[in-house]
Design an enzyme around this catalytic site. Structure first.
Site, mmCIF file in Angstrom:
data_model
loop_
_atom_site.group_PDB
_atom_site.id
_atom_site.type_symbol
_atom_site.label_atom_id
_atom_site.label_comp_id
_atom_site.label_asym_id
_atom_site.label_seq_id
_atom_site.Cartn_x
_atom_site.Cartn_y
_atom_site.Cartn_z
ATOM 1 N N THR A 275 37.968 35.384 38.082
ATOM 2 C CA THR A 275 38.401 35.223 36.688
ATOM 3 C C THR A 275 37.210 35.151 35.748
ATOM 4 O OG1 THR A 275 40.405 34.075 37.385
ATOM 5 C CG2 THR A 275 39.728 33.783 35.099
ATOM 6 N N CYS A 276 36.162 34.482 36.174
ATOM 7 C CA CYS A 276 34.967 34.334 35.344
ATOM 8 C C CYS A 276 34.349 35.692 35.027
ATOM 9 C CB CYS A 276 33.944 33.447 36.044
ATOM 10 S SG CYS A 276 34.602 31.844 36.562
ATOM 11 N N SER A 277 34.331 36.579 36.027
ATOM 12 C CA SER A 277 33.684 37.886 35.867
ATOM 13 C C SER A 277 34.587 38.923 35.211
ATOM 14 C CB SER A 277 33.222 38.411 37.230
ATOM 15 O OG SER A 277 32.210 37.592 37.780
#
Length: 254
Positions: free
Chosen positions: A49-51
């Site tokens: 999700t962060c990327s």
């Protein structure tokens, strides 16, 4: 229970960063003193999700944040400087400042250090974002405390809505192009002249003619898409820009 720190000062600590081959200590005063800063913090570099969502959208909206008086958009994660530098490069996130909180000192001071031992992560940051003015937290968006990795309120668009309620968001524009194509060059020039940021997809690099037919139901180039809608070629884009300029003028006059 995660604590909302609105109205409080951010904790004083040092971020151990790497510039070229040297260690550089960056203090919280360096980051926040006398500045308006948007911060988003997340569980880990290179995680899904962060990327795929968190970093890219903040990077895309940084110019809009700057128009609204934000000096810096910063990403904080409990990772070391080497990892954060590699992640920034991999993400091509040139607009975002990546701050490594390797020991978790800043995150702990914010009350956001949580155990992710079930994933083999050790202690990491809970996902949140905040607006900080001269070192004081004005607004925090903290993801709800529930299992997994919730992501619904700490995103860039929620922060933009807080800074400028009901304002128009930047357009999402993609140009299917081919190197050496004069019509493609014209379309890109029209977008640049209009001050509209866009992403270029080159034939046989990011897509093939089959992909173009599947997405645009066309074989000619360029093919321009705006906010998920097919605009078409350079002439179509010119007409779209003219019509939308008229609509913008009418809204302004109203």
């Amino acid at each position: 229970m995660l604590e909302n720190r609105e109205g409080q000062r951010v904790p004083k600590t040092q971020f151990r960063t790497r510039v070229d081959h040297d260690w550089v200590n960056v203090s919280t005063d360096d980051v926040f003193a006398g500045k308006t800063v948007v911060v988003f913090s997340l569980p880990g570099a290179f995680t899904p999700t962060c990327s795929s969502s968190h970093v890219p959208r903040f990077d895309q909206l940084t110019d809009r944040f700057r128009q609204l008086g934000v000096d810096t958009v910063a990403c904080i994660s409990v990772n070391d400087a080497f990892v954060m530098n590699e992640w920034k490069e991999a993400q091509k996130a040139e607009n975002v400042v990546f701050l490594p909180d390797g020991n978790g000192e800043f995150t702990d001071g914010m009350g956001m250090l949580v155990g992710k031992e079930d994933l083999g992560f050790g202690k990491r940051s809970w996902r949140y974002s905040m607006l900080v003015k001269d070192g004081v937290v004005e607004k925090m968006f903290i993801e709800p405390e529930k299992p997994g990795d919730p992501y619904g309120v700490s995103d860039a668009d929620t922060m933009l809505e807080y800074l400028a309620p009901n304002s128009a968001k930047p357009l999402d524009v993609a140009v299917f192009s081919r190197k050496g194509c004069p019509h493609c060059a014209r379309a890109k020039g029209l977008l640049r002249d209009a001050g509209i940021a866009f992403e270029v997809l080159e034939l046989n690099e990011q897509y093939t003619d089959r992909g173009l037919r599947a997405v645009a139901d066309a074989t000619s180039l360029p093919q321009v898409f705006i906010n998920g809608d097919k605009v078409g070629g350079a002439d179509d884009l010119e007409n779209w820009l003219a019509n939308n300029a008229i609509a913008d003028e009418q809204r302004t006059a109203a």
